[in-house]
Design a protein around this motif. Sequence first.
Motif, PDB file in Angstrom:
ATOM      1  N   ILE A 270      -1.916  26.051 -23.342  1.00  0.00           N
ATOM      2  CA  ILE A 270      -1.549  25.421 -22.074  1.00  0.00           C
ATOM      3  C   ILE A 270      -0.351  24.514 -22.351  1.00  0.00           C
ATOM      4  CG2 ILE A 270      -2.326  24.013 -20.136  1.00  0.00           C
ATOM      5  CD1 ILE A 270      -3.908  26.625 -20.518  1.00  0.00           C
ATOM      6  N   GLU A 271       0.770  24.799 -21.719  1.00  0.00           N
ATOM      7  CA  GLU A 271       1.980  24.017 -21.970  1.00  0.00           C
ATOM      8  C   GLU A 271       2.248  23.015 -20.856  1.00  0.00           C
ATOM      9  OE1 GLU A 271       5.763  26.271 -21.104  1.00  0.00           O
ATOM     10  OE2 GLU A 271       4.354  27.953 -21.268  1.00  0.00           O
ATOM     11  N   GLN A 272       2.905  21.936 -21.238  1.00  0.00           N
ATOM     12  CA  GLN A 272       3.287  20.910 -20.271  1.00  0.00           C
ATOM     13  C   GLN A 272       4.681  20.421 -20.655  1.00  0.00           C
ATOM     14  OE1 GLN A 272       1.330  19.397 -17.489  1.00  0.00           O
ATOM     15  NE2 GLN A 272       3.458  18.842 -17.071  1.00  0.00           N
ATOM     16  N   ALA A 273       5.651  20.666 -19.790  1.00  0.00           N
ATOM     17  CA  ALA A 273       7.035  20.297 -20.091  1.00  0.00           C
ATOM     18  C   ALA A 273       7.364  18.894 -19.599  1.00  0.00           C
ATOM     19  CB  ALA A 273       7.991  21.299 -19.453  1.00  0.00           C
ATOM     20  N   VAL A 274       8.256  18.228 -20.334  1.00  0.00           N
ATOM     21  CA  VAL A 274       8.795  16.931 -19.927  1.00  0.00           C
ATOM     22  C   VAL A 274      10.317  17.009 -20.066  1.00  0.00           C
ATOM     23  CG1 VAL A 274       6.736  15.673 -20.660  1.00  0.00           C
ATOM     24  CG2 VAL A 274       8.654  15.926 -22.249  1.00  0.00           C
ATOM     25  N   ILE A 287      -2.254  17.097 -18.743  1.00  0.00           N
ATOM     26  CA  ILE A 287      -2.650  18.190 -19.623  1.00  0.00           C
ATOM     27  C   ILE A 287      -4.024  17.962 -20.254  1.00  0.00           C
ATOM     28  CG2 ILE A 287      -1.605  17.343 -21.767  1.00  0.00           C
ATOM     29  CD1 ILE A 287      -0.620  20.237 -22.247  1.00  0.00           C
ATOM     30  N   LEU A 288      -4.403  16.708 -20.462  1.00  0.00           N
ATOM     31  CA  LEU A 288      -5.698  16.412 -21.090  1.00  0.00           C
ATOM     32  C   LEU A 288      -6.880  16.879 -20.241  1.00  0.00           C
ATOM     33  CD1 LEU A 288      -5.051  12.885 -22.667  1.00  0.00           C
ATOM     34  CD2 LEU A 288      -5.565  15.007 -23.902  1.00  0.00           C
ATOM     35  N   THR A 289      -6.664  17.073 -18.959  1.00  0.00           N
ATOM     36  CA  THR A 289      -7.741  17.538 -18.082  1.00  0.00           C
ATOM     37  C   THR A 289      -7.959  19.047 -18.182  1.00  0.00           C
ATOM     38  OG1 THR A 289      -6.242  17.872 -16.202  1.00  0.00           O
ATOM     39  CG2 THR A 289      -7.230  15.677 -16.459  1.00  0.00           C
ATOM     40  N   LYS A 290      -7.061  19.736 -18.895  1.00  0.00           N
ATOM     41  CA  LYS A 290      -7.091  21.200 -18.927  1.00  0.00           C
ATOM     42  C   LYS A 290      -7.399  21.793 -20.297  1.00  0.00           C
ATOM     43  CE  LYS A 290      -3.341  21.150 -15.492  1.00  0.00           C
ATOM     44  NZ  LYS A 290      -1.938  21.579 -15.232  1.00  0.00           N
ATOM     45  N   VAL A 291      -7.485  20.947 -21.330  1.00  0.00           N
ATOM     46  CA  VAL A 291      -7.565  21.486 -22.695  1.00  0.00           C
ATOM     47  C   VAL A 291      -8.716  20.872 -23.495  1.00  0.00           C
ATOM     48  CG1 VAL A 291      -5.084  21.929 -22.726  1.00  0.00           C
ATOM     49  CG2 VAL A 291      -5.965  19.746 -23.600  1.00  0.00           C
ATOM     50  N   ASP A 292      -9.006  21.519 -24.627  1.00  0.00           N
ATOM     51  CA  ASP A 292     -10.019  21.006 -25.557  1.00  0.00           C
ATOM     52  C   ASP A 292      -9.398  20.104 -26.610  1.00  0.00           C
ATOM     53  OD1 ASP A 292     -12.326  22.554 -24.540  1.00  0.00           O
ATOM     54  OD2 ASP A 292     -11.130  24.274 -25.205  1.00  0.00           O
ATOM     55  N   CYS A 293      -8.120  20.306 -26.858  1.00  0.00           N
ATOM     56  CA  CYS A 293      -7.396  19.491 -27.839  1.00  0.00           C
ATOM     57  C   CYS A 293      -5.903  19.642 -27.595  1.00  0.00           C
ATOM     58  CB  CYS A 293      -7.743  19.904 -29.274  1.00  0.00           C
ATOM     59  SG  CYS A 293      -7.193  21.580 -29.700  1.00  0.00           S
ATOM     60  N   LEU A 294      -5.143  18.790 -28.244  1.00  0.00           N
ATOM     61  CA  LEU A 294      -3.680  18.883 -28.182  1.00  0.00           C
ATOM     62  C   LEU A 294      -3.147  19.269 -29.552  1.00  0.00           C
ATOM     63  CD1 LEU A 294      -2.652  15.677 -26.149  1.00  0.00           C
ATOM     64  CD2 LEU A 294      -2.849  18.036 -25.305  1.00  0.00           C
TER      65      LEU A 294
END
Length: 397
Positions: A270-274, A287-294
């Motif tokens: 799951i990617e999140q661009a800035v 992004i933290l609401t969509k993943v198990d880890c970063l």
Amino acid sequence: MATRIIFAPSRRKLLLGAFCVGPLAYTNERRKHMKRTNKIAALGLALTLMVSALTACGGNKQPSAASGGTESTAKSSASSGNQAASGSSDSTKLGSQTGSIDKVTVAIGQFAEHGSLDNCREGFIKGLADGGYKEGENLEIIYENASADSGMAAQIANNFVAKKVNLICAITTPMAQISYSTTKDTDIPVIYTAITNPVAAELAKEDGTPVGNITGTSDKLPIKKQLEMIRKVMPDAKNIGILYCTSEVNSEMSVKEYKEAAKEFGFEIIEQAVTSPSDVPLATDNILTKVDCLNNITDNTVVNSLDIVLDKAKKAGKPVFGSEIEQVKKGCVASVGLDYVLVGEETGKMAAKVLKGEAKASEMKFITFEEADLYGNEEAAKAYGLTLPEGYKEVSK
């Protein structure tokens, strides 16, 4: 009554003698002086001829004006065998500690300030020393940091060119791209480091050869090994989040490669661009609401804000994995990554070869590193109830 003045005969003779004898005495004295002068000149000429004769017999040649006929040059030439006889000069060389290496000015442009890039710089300077260039002896270093600002990076590169440095070390992709663009109309070589994909950055061709007077080292991530490690630490995880900046082409390529490799290990990326550091806090929350880890890659913008990411992840109970040792030191659980001091050292050795004329930047392929180490932060792992794989190198803050 008129007064008459009568000169006595003896007085008239005395006055007449003074006027007649004076010029004669002066003429005689001048003749004597000229004789003495001629004798001295003759003696000087004789001595000159004697010295010339002795010099011719000895066969020693003194440095000419073109070869820098100073005392230091003569000494250097004497210690170098027949160098003086051939007319070469050591006036621009240093002493015995550095042999015959010229003094140079090397500029280091670093795009951002964080641990891995600092390690690159440290290693680069060490690599230069290993190659014969030591700061304070035959090396002057100019260091500038752009604070993750592209506009400032351009100013820094222009400043380096204006100072006519001998070589530019560009740390990170943005700094390398800007430095190369700035130096295209000069003969200043650029040696880069901490670039994930030089080909994608248009700094190298597909076969690894340079596109111009630029080469260096790649810190390409061992993506499959990283995913394998995450699977061992989190066997039930499904989604891995990656934050990246759209202005860094290497980050975009890394995300693409992660997506392609993730399926093999049962993950979805799951990617999140800035677009700037100011975007990082909100993007992290999202992004933290969509993943198990970063999984934190070597994106300069995100790494600069790693403390914010780690704090938010900790509150959300989501572990963060890093991409190199310095990120693990800061609080990431683990990383399969490179030793950036070593990466910098190899870069410095490349630069030394270019400076000495042993190689040309325009003809050297960039270097990649096959070996990677597993670094772990036991304290961070325990905070999330995780167990690190065997064989990891413990890293603490």
